[in-house]
Design a protein around this motif. Sequence first.
Motif, PDB file in Angstrom:
ATOM      1  N   ASN A 175       0.843  -1.199   0.000  1.00 42.53           N
ATOM      2  CA  ASN A 175       0.000   0.000   0.000  1.00 42.53           C
ATOM      3  C   ASN A 175       0.879   1.250   0.000  1.00 42.53           C
ATOM      4  O   ASN A 175       2.110   1.162   0.039  1.00 42.53           O
ATOM      5  N   ASN A 176       0.223   2.430  -0.022  1.00 47.47           N
ATOM      6  CA  ASN A 176       0.975   3.679  -0.136  1.00 47.47           C
ATOM      7  C   ASN A 176       1.976   3.861   1.003  1.00 47.47           C
ATOM      8  O   ASN A 176       3.103   4.302   0.797  1.00 47.47           O
ATOM      9  N   ARG A 177       1.553   3.570   2.239  1.00 44.41           N
ATOM     10  CA  ARG A 177       2.436   3.725   3.385  1.00 44.41           C
ATOM     11  C   ARG A 177       3.639   2.787   3.287  1.00 44.41           C
ATOM     12  O   ARG A 177       4.779   3.179   3.527  1.00 44.41           O
ATOM     13  N   GLU A 187       4.737   9.770   2.771  1.00 41.98           N
ATOM     14  CA  GLU A 187       3.600   9.105   2.138  1.00 41.98           C
ATOM     15  C   GLU A 187       2.974   9.983   1.065  1.00 41.98           C
ATOM     16  O   GLU A 187       2.540   9.492   0.016  1.00 41.98           O
ATOM     17  N   GLY A 188       2.939  11.286   1.296  1.00 45.04           N
ATOM     18  CA  GLY A 188       2.390  12.197   0.288  1.00 45.04           C
ATOM     19  C   GLY A 188       3.200  12.179  -0.992  1.00 45.04           C
ATOM     20  O   GLY A 188       2.650  12.210  -2.098  1.00 45.04           O
ATOM     21  N   ARG A 191       2.362   9.070  -2.874  1.00 41.52           N
ATOM     22  CA  ARG A 191       1.068   9.196  -3.593  1.00 41.52           C
ATOM     23  C   ARG A 191       1.255   9.964  -4.896  1.00 41.52           C
ATOM     24  O   ARG A 191       0.663   9.611  -5.922  1.00 41.52           O
ATOM     25  N   ASN A 192       2.074  11.007  -4.850  1.00 36.69           N
ATOM     26  CA  ASN A 192       2.316  11.782  -6.071  1.00 36.69           C
ATOM     27  C   ASN A 192       3.024  10.945  -7.124  1.00 36.69           C
ATOM     28  O   ASN A 192       2.669  10.993  -8.316  1.00 36.69           O
ATOM     29  N   ILE A 194       2.906   7.707  -7.421  1.00 33.72           N
ATOM     30  CA  ILE A 194       1.954   6.702  -7.906  1.00 33.72           C
ATOM     31  C   ILE A 194       0.972   7.333  -8.880  1.00 33.72           C
ATOM     32  O   ILE A 194       0.650   6.749  -9.926  1.00 33.72           O
ATOM     33  N   SER A 195       0.482   8.535  -8.546  1.00 35.11           N
ATOM     34  CA  SER A 195      -0.458   9.230  -9.431  1.00 35.11           C
ATOM     35  C   SER A 195       0.184   9.514 -10.791  1.00 35.11           C
ATOM     36  O   SER A 195      -0.436   9.310 -11.840  1.00 35.11           O
ATOM     37  N   TYR A 198       0.392   6.287 -12.730  1.00 34.10           N
ATOM     38  CA  TYR A 198      -0.921   5.931 -13.289  1.00 34.10           C
ATOM     39  C   TYR A 198      -1.170   6.700 -14.585  1.00 34.10           C
ATOM     40  O   TYR A 198      -1.671   6.154 -15.574  1.00 34.10           O
ATOM     41  N   ASP A 205      -6.692   3.036 -11.594  1.00 41.41           N
ATOM     42  CA  ASP A 205      -6.649   2.473 -10.252  1.00 41.41           C
ATOM     43  C   ASP A 205      -5.534   1.435 -10.130  1.00 41.41           C
ATOM     44  O   ASP A 205      -4.856   1.104 -11.108  1.00 41.41           O
ATOM     45  N   ARG A 206      -5.363   0.920  -8.908  1.00 40.91           N
ATOM     46  CA  ARG A 206      -4.279  -0.013  -8.606  1.00 40.91           C
ATOM     47  C   ARG A 206      -4.409  -1.313  -9.405  1.00 40.91           C
ATOM     48  O   ARG A 206      -3.415  -1.837  -9.906  1.00 40.91           O
TER      49      ARG A 206
END
Length: 217
Positions: A175-177, A187-188, A191-192, A194-195, A198, A205-206
């Motif tokens: 997961n993200n964490r 973690e932020g 997320r960036n 990963i975005s 994508y 989505d994942r």
Amino acid sequence: MGKLKIVIADDQLLTREGIRTILDLEDDMKVVGAAKNGEEACEMAETLHPDLVLLDIQMPVMDGISALKRIKRSRPDIYILILTTFIEAEYIVEGMANGASGYLLKDMDADKMIAAIRDTAAGQFVLPASVAAKLAARMKWMTENEERSQKNRSNGLKLTEREEELARLIIKGLNNREIADALHIAEGTARNYISNLYGKLEVVDRAQAIARLHSMM
């Protein structure tokens, strides 16, 4: 035919003298020099005109791979066997690429070592089974890596090194964490990343990302 003239290069005195004792007992071999570093090995190769050099990899002043390159430049006719306890794929590939005639493990049986030296002098390439296994694994990895690269190119998509690292973590189901912890980032920030990935993969989505990445890697 005269005796096979050999130079031994190893920074450990016990190893040098132990091998010298073993080889000097053979009627067809004579140790003409024993060097404690790569620079001395190169000098002995020039002045003593050996037929074969047993060359350790890890030595002070000049390492075995550097000595191998220098000896082969000046005396390409000399057979060189890499003498090592380090079965690292990088050493194997680099040694082969620069003219080594094979590899000997320091802990190998004396009879096998003697046979390997004779085989080398007869023009054969010597590769113990454990070293061959390492080389095969390395070749497999290189082939698979090239196949992945070709697949990515055929898909018109090239991931950066960081994106490939991120992709492997996503495929593992982190997961993200967990991804943030693995990459040692916030973690932020994860997320960036990963975005952005994508967007590059053109997924939302994942699950879609994992499916796309599986087809690429």
